[in-house]
Design an enzyme around this catalytic site. Structure first.
Site, short mmCIF file in Angstrom:
data_model
loop_
_atom_site.label_atom_id
_atom_site.label_comp_id
_atom_site.label_asym_id
_atom_site.label_seq_id
_atom_site.Cartn_x
_atom_site.Cartn_y
_atom_site.Cartn_z
N ASP A 11 0.71 -1.26 -0.03
CA ASP A 11 -0.07 -0.08 0.04
C ASP A 11 0.98 1.25 0.08
OD1 ASP A 11 -2.58 -0.77 -0.04
OD2 ASP A 11 -2.69 -1.24 2.04
C1 BGC Z 1 0.40 1.50 6.31
C2 BGC Z 1 -0.06 0.30 5.47
C3 BGC Z 1 -1.23 0.10 5.13
C4 BGC Z 1 -1.94 1.28 4.83
C5 BGC Z 1 -3.58 1.16 4.82
C6 BGC Z 1 -0.14 2.64 5.65
O1 BGC Z 1 0.06 3.51 6.44
O2 BGC Z 1 1.78 1.49 6.26
O3 BGC Z 1 0.59 -0.97 6.11
O4 BGC Z 1 -1.76 -0.93 4.55
O5 BGC Z 1 -1.68 2.30 5.69
O6 BGC Z 1 -4.30 2.34 4.77
C1 NOJ Z 2 -1.60 -3.61 5.71
C2 NOJ Z 2 -2.87 -3.71 4.52
O1 NOJ Z 2 -4.04 -4.12 5.21
C3 NOJ Z 2 -2.62 -4.71 3.44
O2 NOJ Z 2 -3.71 -4.57 2.61
C4 NOJ Z 2 -1.24 -4.17 2.60
O3 NOJ Z 2 -1.10 -5.28 1.70
C5 NOJ Z 2 -0.29 -4.25 3.66
N1 NOJ Z 2 -0.42 -3.41 4.78
C6 NOJ Z 2 1.06 -3.90 3.06
O4 NOJ Z 2 1.29 -2.69 2.80
#
Ligand code: BGC
Ligand code: NOJ
Length: 813
Positions: free
Chosen positions: A486
């Protein structure tokens, strides 16, 4: 150092010291009514939606970390001393503190000056309430005169509004007290038909106004009414309604008394809200018998026994005995249990997810299926159909949906170009588990639009085509807002503080490409082809395979860096995850996923890629996301470079993606390497380093700080993470190799050299398989017998003669 121990027989983790490095929590409830509870009774409850139907109040990011909860106080009337048997909030010098987190319940208690008190908290099956069962024993040689107090602070339903809109909310609070039960009915007078209640098996006095209970300028650690030894029967008009009950306890030496408290939620039909009709009094006719049932200790005990049975059956679907205790307890108990938590919560409510932010993630929920589909197949079916109904006509997906409305979340929208493929992965896992092909014919809407229904199978085709219609300059899939990572926001270019990296698209997105999505496309495309073939759609299957072959050629030409798979191309067409890069030269996701998908098994690329993981990314605490970590913010990369080195996506150890490498290693036949990676992040195997790891030793955390971080080895964000499903899937289906497939159960273990074998019990499509695998040679080739008869290949045929118990032996050579 350890803060407790595993009690595997009782399926409990027993915490023996209350000041754990972080609150170590558990979930209550598994259907509609849920709670989170820490080892010192902190936490809150909600009905279905942690944001919109929050029953009790909890303040995140408090000092100390965890205050607000299901607090019980005892007061000794002779000495006037009072304390909390759960340590918090009074933090008294209790002895024999013990918290037992079990399957859907938590028991917390201790002794103080000869008075022992334990409370068991749980949510009965099929009810929207929670039970607190308090037992108090007098170990003194003299009679004890005590008071007990149980308390909860109500939330005014919408947790977001509750935490911000004080000019209104300080005026709306309303309660009723009837027959010793406290009813919280804020906003019931207008548009809500639901209320909460808090009952007590031996009611005497009560309080419902927080300030009266706590006293001015006091907190939960020193409630004035508790100190005084008597509640005041206060009624809340506005401000902060609470529920507090007083019980009067007289105990002879060695005598035990039991009390039950019930906190619950109830909805009335709109036309039957009030009783008598036309009044403003809550209609309690249907809820009163329910409250009475569970306020009796016998009713509560029976409900607890039913809950125990439920978990016995649910976990009994797969049980293994391997030479490794950490594997056994994670597979048989905790990892499976965590998978169910991710099914129930997705990423909404934990101590790190506030329950107000995220709905259910499309990508997340589909992947979670891998870990829970065998335990709740019919609910998995429903989840799949709900998810698919939010899919957009383009084949794209809302990134999230709201559990109460089951609609796509407009605030975040779509455009995460990996999302649609996870639907194929999820459906395929469901088909492999259940053989229920009818799901593919279910009519499902797009974007919840009535009239737009098409069979689920069509949805899968649109998922696949979504990528074909969005290819970039090299023929690789365009990344959109982000892919699995993400934080790889290649079209974002955000230079404004506070903007969400995930929701901003400042570029038209026609250049940045993802090698990870290419690997996922190949994987999902093959799954889809296998599904089509089984349905007799040969031409379609051939078409899908043709497209995956084309993508493979593109990956070989533009996605390979010589020693590993590239990660992506940015908006300028520059490589990410290449030797040519100064930072972020090698990444886990594209390598792990391509190897998992079997890409490069035939030409040595997978082998090289896995060796590169070992050389560049593996650490004693797990495999980091990438190296070298980004030392500064890169406008063209987005959130990934916003984190200090070693944290989260910037070279943290993402426990979710480590299993991709484990599976990749099994595809290379390297069981030792796969199991070694498995053990590095296995929370049970990290129990001894709890001071460093800090999160619960019984569940996975999303992330462990990577080697660039000053706190290398420290875990964060436990419970709600795709880590649960993927690790479960890797150990059970790929290392132990008890693998579901479209044709039946496959047995293809790739276990460590030194293991002499393992046994397992697996209930699959109504048949119980007792499996015994023995190692007779160093390799992974297996000779199977089924009920004594040798079978060729790896798939155990599903019995056609009605047999319900099947014995399988496998000899590895
Ligand atoms: C995090 C990710 C997460 C995303 C969800 C980010 O700030 O680092 O792990 O998937 O937010 O919105
Ligand atoms: C948490 C999110 O819930 C997931 O969808 C994502 O793949 C990982 N973070 C990595 O960014």
């Amino acid at each position: 150092m350890k803060y407790g121990y595993f009690d595997d027989r009782n399926r409990e983790y027993v915490i023996t010291q209350p000041d754990t490095p972080l609150p170590w929590m558990n979930y209550l409830g598994c259907q509609a009514y849920f709670g989170i509870i820490s080892n010192t009774a902190g936490g809150y409850s909600f009905y279905r939606d942690a944001r919109l139907r929050r029953i009790s109040r909890y303040r995140y990011n408090q000092v100390p970390f965890d205050v607000g909860g299901r607090y019980i106080y005892l007061r000794d009337d002779d000495s006037t001393e009072f304390w909390s048997p759960s340590w918090q909030p009074t933090q008294s010098d209790i002895l024999e503190y013990t918290c037992r987190h079990g399957m859907g319940y938590t028991t917390i208690g201790s002794s103080y000056k000869g008075i022992e008190a334990y409370t068991r908290y749980f949510v009965p099956l099929d009810e929207n309430l929670e039970i607190w069962q308090l037992s108090v024993t007098n170990h003194r040689s003299t009679r004890a005169t005590l008071k007990g107090f149980a308390s909860i602070e109500f939330c005014l339903w919408d947790a977001q509004d509750d935490a911000t809109n004080f000019q209104r909310n300080f005026n709306t609070g309303q309660v009723e007290v009837e027959d010793g039960v406290i009813y919280h009915k804020t906003e019931y007078r207008e548009r809500r038909n639901h209320f909460a209640y808090f009952g007590c098996s031996a009611p005497s006095r009560f309080d419902t106004q927080r300030e009266t209970f706590l006293g001015r300028y006091r907190g939960w650690d020193r409630p004035k009414s508790v100190e005084a030894g008597e509640l005041t029967n206060s009624i809340a008009y506005g401000w902060s309604p609470i529920g507090a009950h007083q019980v009067n306890i007289e105990l002879d030496p060695q005598e035990t008394a039991q009390f039950v408290f019930v906190l619950g939620y109830h909805e009335n039909p709109v036309d039957k809200k009030f009783d008598p009709p036309g009044s403003q009094i809550v209609n309690k006719r249907t809820v009163k018998p329910v409250i009475a049932k569970y306020l009796s200790p016998a009713g509560a005990d029976a409900a607890f026994e039913k809950l125990r049975q439920y978990w016995e059956t649910t976990l009994g679907i797969l049980q293994v005995q391997t030479p490794d205790a950490h594997t056994n307890r994670m597979v048989n108990i905790w990892n499976a249990y965590q998978c169910m938590a991710t099914f129930n919560m997705s990423r909404s409510a934990s101590f790190y997810e506030s329950g107000i932010g995220r709905g259910l993630g499309f990508r997340d929920s589909n992947q979670d299926l891998l870990g829970f589909v065998h335990m709740v197949p019919s609910r998995a079916r429903e989840r799949i159909l709900d998810l698919a109904a939010t899919q957009l006509p383009t084949g794209g997906a809302y990134h999230q949906y709201q559990p109460l409305t089951k609609r796509g979340n407009n605030d975040i929208g779509g455009g995460f170009n990996d999302d649609p493929h996870w639907l194929i992965v999820g459906v395929s896992a469901y088909l492999k588990e259940t053989g229920d092909w009818s799901i593919l014919d279910e009519p499902v809407q797009y974007d919840n639009e009535p009239g737009s229904e098409e069979p689920l199978y069509e949805h899968l085709q649109r998922s696949f085509n979504y990528t074909l219609e969005r290819l970039g300059p090299h023929g690789l899939p365009l990344i959109g807002r982000a892919d699995w990572n993400d934080c790889l926001n290649l079209n974002c270019f955000s230079d404004t503080p506070g903007q969400s990296f995930q929701t901003t698209t400042n570029k038209d997105g026609k250049v940045a490409e993802s090698v990870f999505i290419a690997g996922l496309f190949v994987y999902a495309g093959r799954e889809l082809a296998a599904i089509a073939e089984r349905r007799g759609l040969e031409a379609e299957a051939t078409k899908y395979i043709g497209e995956t072959e084309k993508m493979l050629a593109v990956i070989n030409q533009h996605g390979w860096d010589g020693d590993w798979f590239l990660r992506a191309y940015d908006d300028f067409g520059a490589k990410i995850g290449s030797k040519e890069c100064e930072e972020g030269r090698v990444f886990i996701e594209s390598n792990g996923f391509c190897a998992l998908a079997g890409i490069g098994l035939d030409d040595g690329k997978a082998l090289k890629a896995m060796n590169a993981m070992r050389k560049h990314l593996a650490t004693p605490h797990g495999i980091v996301v990438q190296q070298p970590a980004y030392s500064r913010y890169y406008l063209q990369l987005g959130e990934i470079s916003s984190y200090p080195p070693g944290y989260k996506e910037n070279a943290g150890i993402f426990c979710h993606v480590n299993p991709w490498v484990m599976i990749g290693e099994t595809r290379l036949g390297r069981g030792d390497a796969a199991f070694d990676y498995y053990t590095r992040i296995n929370p049970s195997a990290r129990e001894e380093i709890s001071d460093l790891h800090r999160c619960e030793p019984y569940v996975y955390a999303q992330m462990i700080a990577g080697k660039d971080a000053p706190t290398f080895g420290e875990a964060k964000n436990s419970w709600l993470t795709g880590t649960a499903a993927w690790n479960y899937y890797a150990i059970t289906q790929w290392i132990l190799g008890i693998r579901t497939s479209l044709s039946g159960l496959e047995i293809a273990p790739v276990i460590p050299q030194k293991w002499s074998g393992f046994t397992a019990k697996r209930v699959f499509r109504g048949v119980t398989y007792s499996i015994a695998v023995q190692r007779k040679g160093p390799g992974n080739s297996i000779a199977l017998t089924v009920d004594g008869e040798p079978v060729a290949g790896n798939v155990i045929p599903i019995p056609t003669d009605g047999r319900k118990d099947v014995k399988v032996t496998g000899i590895l050579s």
